[in-house]
Design a protein around this motif. Structure first.
Motif, PDB file in Angstrom:
ATOM      1  N   UNK A   1       0.835  -1.201   0.000  1.00 57.83           N
ATOM      2  CA  UNK A   1       0.000   0.000   0.000  1.00 57.83           C
ATOM      3  C   UNK A   1       0.865   1.244   0.000  1.00 57.83           C
ATOM      4  N   UNK A   2       0.388   2.255  -0.685  1.00 56.60           N
ATOM      5  CA  UNK A   2       0.995   3.582  -0.665  1.00 56.60           C
ATOM      6  C   UNK A   2       0.006   4.478   0.071  1.00 56.60           C
ATOM      7  N   UNK A   3       0.252   4.691   1.342  1.00 56.37           N
ATOM      8  CA  UNK A   3      -0.723   5.408   2.156  1.00 56.37           C
ATOM      9  C   UNK A   3      -0.806   6.894   1.788  1.00 56.37           C
ATOM     10  N   UNK A   4       0.240   7.411   1.206  1.00 48.05           N
ATOM     11  CA  UNK A   4       0.203   8.814   0.769  1.00 48.05           C
ATOM     12  C   UNK A   4      -0.712   8.993  -0.435  1.00 48.05           C
ATOM     13  N   UNK A   5      -0.857   7.937  -1.219  1.00 47.53           N
ATOM     14  CA  UNK A   5      -1.680   7.999  -2.434  1.00 47.53           C
ATOM     15  C   UNK A   5      -2.997   7.251  -2.284  1.00 47.53           C
ATOM     16  N   UNK A   6      -3.239   6.667  -1.104  1.00 56.74           N
ATOM     17  CA  UNK A   6      -4.469   5.872  -0.885  1.00 56.74           C
ATOM     18  C   UNK A   6      -4.643   4.822  -1.978  1.00 56.74           C
TER      19      UNK A   6
END
Length: 122
Positions: free
Chosen positions: A72-77
């Motif tokens: 997951x890329x939490x900055x990009x959701x």
């Protein structure tokens, strides 16, 4: 509005790779688990992998362990499913979905994306 946008499917030869993306919006991404499911023609939808966004725990269907990687890329959701060493039996429509916890049961998921087709030729 809650949206899950799945993309990245396509046609690939056996042994090849694809990376699926699931872009989320309209809800607090970090509060959810994101799962990938697949459904082949005439078959039931099955859980392939899941990631708990808050703590990064991951889960895999036995038949994809060692070949698929969820992240997951939490900055990009956005959640990704890297699929390597693809086999013809991986052919299916792949869906991403959001739930409060990782689960392999589709009905436990609150939100669903529209699906992306993965075709693996032999």
């Amino acid at each position: 509005d809650v949206q899950l946008q799945a993309s990245g499917g396509g046609l690939v030869q056996a042994g090849g790779s694809l990376r699926l993306s699931c872009a989320a919006s309209g809800f607090t991404f970090a509060d959810y688990a994101i799962g990938w499911f697949r459904q082949a023609p005439g078959a039931e939808r099955e859980g392939v992998s899941c990631i708990s966004v808050s703590d990064g725990r991951t889960y895999y269907l036995d038949s994809v362990k060692g070949r698929f990687t969820i992240s997951s890329d939490n900055a990009e959701d956005t959640v990704y499913l890297q699929m390597n060493s693809l086999k013809p039996e991986d052919t299916a429509v792949y869906y991403c979905a959001a739930s409060s916890i990782c689960d392999y049961v589709p009905k436990e998921y609150d939100y669903w994306g529209q699906g992306t087709l993965v075709t693996v030729s032999s």
